[in-house]
Design an enzyme around this catalytic site. Structure first.
Site, PDB file in Angstrom:
ATOM      1  N   TYR A 280       7.581  28.072  11.035  1.00  0.00           N
ATOM      2  CA  TYR A 280       6.365  28.046  11.859  1.00  0.00           C
ATOM      3  C   TYR A 280       5.510  29.274  11.571  1.00  0.00           C
ATOM      4  O   TYR A 280       4.303  29.167  11.305  1.00  0.00           O
ATOM      5  CB  TYR A 280       6.745  27.995  13.344  1.00  0.00           C
ATOM      6  CG  TYR A 280       5.600  28.236  14.286  1.00  0.00           C
ATOM      7  CD1 TYR A 280       4.632  27.260  14.494  1.00  0.00           C
ATOM      8  CD2 TYR A 280       5.471  29.452  14.975  1.00  0.00           C
ATOM      9  CE1 TYR A 280       3.564  27.481  15.363  1.00  0.00           C
ATOM     10  CE2 TYR A 280       4.414  29.678  15.841  1.00  0.00           C
ATOM     11  CZ  TYR A 280       3.458  28.694  16.038  1.00  0.00           C
ATOM     12  OH  TYR A 280       2.403  28.916  16.891  1.00  0.00           O
TER      13      TYR A 280
HETATM   14  P1  NAD Z   1       0.352  21.886  22.090  1.00  0.00           P
HETATM   15  O1  NAD Z   1       1.475  21.259  21.343  1.00  0.00           O
HETATM   16  O2  NAD Z   1       0.273  21.667  23.558  1.00  0.00           O
HETATM   17  O3  NAD Z   1      -1.046  21.473  21.451  1.00  0.00           O
HETATM   18  C1  NAD Z   1      -1.202  21.133  20.104  1.00  0.00           C
HETATM   19  C2  NAD Z   1      -1.902  19.795  20.048  1.00  0.00           C
HETATM   20  O4  NAD Z   1      -2.108  19.480  18.681  1.00  0.00           O
HETATM   21  C3  NAD Z   1      -1.052  18.661  20.643  1.00  0.00           C
HETATM   22  O5  NAD Z   1      -1.778  17.962  21.626  1.00  0.00           O
HETATM   23  C4  NAD Z   1      -0.731  17.775  19.457  1.00  0.00           C
HETATM   24  O6  NAD Z   1      -0.672  16.393  19.798  1.00  0.00           O
HETATM   25  C5  NAD Z   1      -1.875  18.107  18.510  1.00  0.00           C
HETATM   26  N1  NAD Z   1      -1.487  17.860  17.118  1.00  0.00           N
HETATM   27  C6  NAD Z   1      -0.331  18.220  16.506  1.00  0.00           C
HETATM   28  N2  NAD Z   1      -0.299  17.749  15.269  1.00  0.00           N
HETATM   29  C7  NAD Z   1      -1.482  17.111  15.060  1.00  0.00           C
HETATM   30  C8  NAD Z   1      -2.030  16.419  13.959  1.00  0.00           C
HETATM   31  N3  NAD Z   1      -1.352  16.259  12.815  1.00  0.00           N
HETATM   32  N4  NAD Z   1      -3.270  15.902  14.077  1.00  0.00           N
HETATM   33  C9  NAD Z   1      -3.965  16.019  15.256  1.00  0.00           C
HETATM   34  N5  NAD Z   1      -3.465  16.636  16.340  1.00  0.00           N
HETATM   35  C10 NAD Z   1      -2.244  17.185  16.235  1.00  0.00           C
HETATM   36  O7  NAD Z   1       0.436  23.444  21.763  1.00  0.00           O
HETATM   37  P2  NAD Z   1      -0.381  24.682  22.370  1.00  0.00           P
HETATM   38  O8  NAD Z   1       0.603  25.559  23.041  1.00  0.00           O
HETATM   39  O9  NAD Z   1      -1.577  24.215  23.089  1.00  0.00           O
HETATM   40  O10 NAD Z   1      -0.802  25.398  21.025  1.00  0.00           O
HETATM   41  C11 NAD Z   1      -2.117  25.313  20.486  1.00  0.00           C
HETATM   42  C12 NAD Z   1      -2.199  26.199  19.265  1.00  0.00           C
HETATM   43  O11 NAD Z   1      -1.925  27.551  19.618  1.00  0.00           O
HETATM   44  C13 NAD Z   1      -1.214  25.844  18.146  1.00  0.00           C
HETATM   45  O12 NAD Z   1      -1.854  26.072  16.910  1.00  0.00           O
HETATM   46  C14 NAD Z   1      -0.095  26.834  18.343  1.00  0.00           C
HETATM   47  O13 NAD Z   1       0.601  27.063  17.154  1.00  0.00           O
HETATM   48  C15 NAD Z   1      -0.878  28.053  18.797  1.00  0.00           C
HETATM   49  N6  NAD Z   1      -0.100  29.008  19.573  1.00  0.00           N
HETATM   50  C16 NAD Z   1       0.328  28.710  20.830  1.00  0.00           C
HETATM   51  C17 NAD Z   1       1.038  29.655  21.548  1.00  0.00           C
HETATM   52  C18 NAD Z   1       1.531  29.376  22.957  1.00  0.00           C
HETATM   53  O14 NAD Z   1       2.155  30.272  23.524  1.00  0.00           O
HETATM   54  N7  NAD Z   1       1.263  28.223  23.557  1.00  0.00           N
HETATM   55  C19 NAD Z   1       1.319  30.909  21.001  1.00  0.00           C
HETATM   56  C20 NAD Z   1       0.884  31.175  19.703  1.00  0.00           C
HETATM   57  C21 NAD Z   1       0.148  30.235  19.005  1.00  0.00           C
END
Ligand code: NAD
Length: 318
Positions: free
Chosen positions: A152
């Protein structure tokens, strides 16, 4: 401003879309509603936005180049806010190719469309995980990120590198936001704030990886959203910026906070730390303050209370 938000049905993306709509922007949301966690939760996340006249939702995959080409052809996007990803460190160890194809390949597809269609600014989600285990804390954006410790994290480093390439070659304005453990209403059900709350509320034993001394910089969703909107507005040429709270709490104290909010004691079962997990995350947010006017305001106690209020309303009733 007209913004394409990818991952628009997820935790962070749905909040960003709501905030953009609330201030008068137009939003096209893209999400594939995959089942990494229950898609019903994602549909619940977009329920309110779907009633908004300036919101348009598309169910589709960022790996689908034909779909993206059509979308950008007619979309007239001023900005792209790319937060779609396979998130979750541990699952990436089992499914590295899936993470590579979505996080790296999907990002490349979007960058390519963005530069072909004169998008002004491309803001994307990176992660504190890029810092790995060897960097001095608090983490600063100029630290070496060449030694990630999970697939990741490696995909997030790759996204940053691709964005820089597109900035260098095509002049596309790109800002990568390194989020630090984001939590709050609609929070991801695979993450500690959600899981611990659920286990404590249900009287289920809580699996604690490690001895409780690991530390996290927990960032409340409203603070992250304000940083994302500021980055979309700032339209910076190329930057990587930490969005954290700028404070850490150890795991034992974090569990104490949840116990106090839920009003129940945890039954803790200790387990070995998981490979790929970082012992500490801690953001230096000086750059975010300087460039974005970012000013994280919500304490862990306040944020977990707000999360618990939402959890009882939306999850507890199911
Ligand atoms: P989440 O899983 O709730 O949201 C990600 C969304 O992307 C989901 O709704 C999923 O269905 C969609 N998705 C995944 N693959 C896809 C694809 N191939 N095509 C279209 N849509 C797709 O996660 P989140 O916590 O909201 O994270 C959002 C972003 O922030 C991500 O890039 C994650 O890596 C990053 N991030 C999150 C955190 C955290 O603490 N939540 C920390 C660091 C980075």
């Amino acid at each position: 401003m007209r913004v394409l938000v990818t991952g628009a049905a997820g935790f962070i993306g749905s909040h960003v879309a709501d905030a953009l709509l609330a201030r008068g922007d137009e939003v096209v949301g893209l999400d594939d509603f995959n089942d990494y966690y229950d898609p019903a939760r994602k549909w619940a996340n977009v329920r309110a936005a779907q009633t908004h006249p300036h919101y348009h939702l598309i169910q589709g995959d960022v790996r689908n180049e034909i779909l993206l080409a059509e979308l950008f052809e007619t979309g007239s996007f001023d900005r792209v806010c790319h937060v779609a990803a396979m998130a979750g460190v541990r699952y990436s160890i089992e499914r590295p190719r899936l993470y590579e194809s979505v996080n790296v390949g999907g990002t490349l597809n979007l960058l390519e469309q963005a530069r072909r269609h004169d998008v002004t600014s491309f803001v994307f989600a990176s992660s504190s995980s890029v810092y790995g285990v060897n960097n001095a804390v608090p983490f600063r954006e100029d630290a070496d990120v060449g030694r990630p410790i999970s697939p990741y994290a490696a995909t997030k480093v790759a996204k940053e590198a691709l964005a820089h390439t597109y900035h260098h070659l095509h002049g596309l304005h790109c800002t990568g936001l390194r989020f630090f453990t984001v939590y709050g209403p609609r929070g991801r059900p695979d993450m500690a704030p959600y899981l611990f709350t659920k286990w404590i509320a249900e009287g289920h034993p809580l699996t604690q990886f490690g001895d409780g001394t690991s530390r996290r910089d927990y960032t409340f969703i409203s603070d992250v959203v304000s940083g994302v909107l500021a980055a979309l507005d700032a339209d910076l040429p190329y930057e990587l910026i930490n969005l954290g709270r700028g404070e850490t709490i150890c795991l034992t104290d974090f569990i104490r906070v949840i116990e106090s909010v839920v009003g129940r004691r945890a039954v803790i079962v200790e387990a070995q730390p998981k490979p790929g997990d970082m012992p500490i995350t801690h953001a230096d947010v000086t750059k975010a303050r300087d460039l974005l006017g970012y000013d994280p305001a919500v304490s862990v106690e306040e944020g977990m209370q707000e999360f618990w209020d939402w959890y009882q309303r939306e999850v507890g009733k199911r």
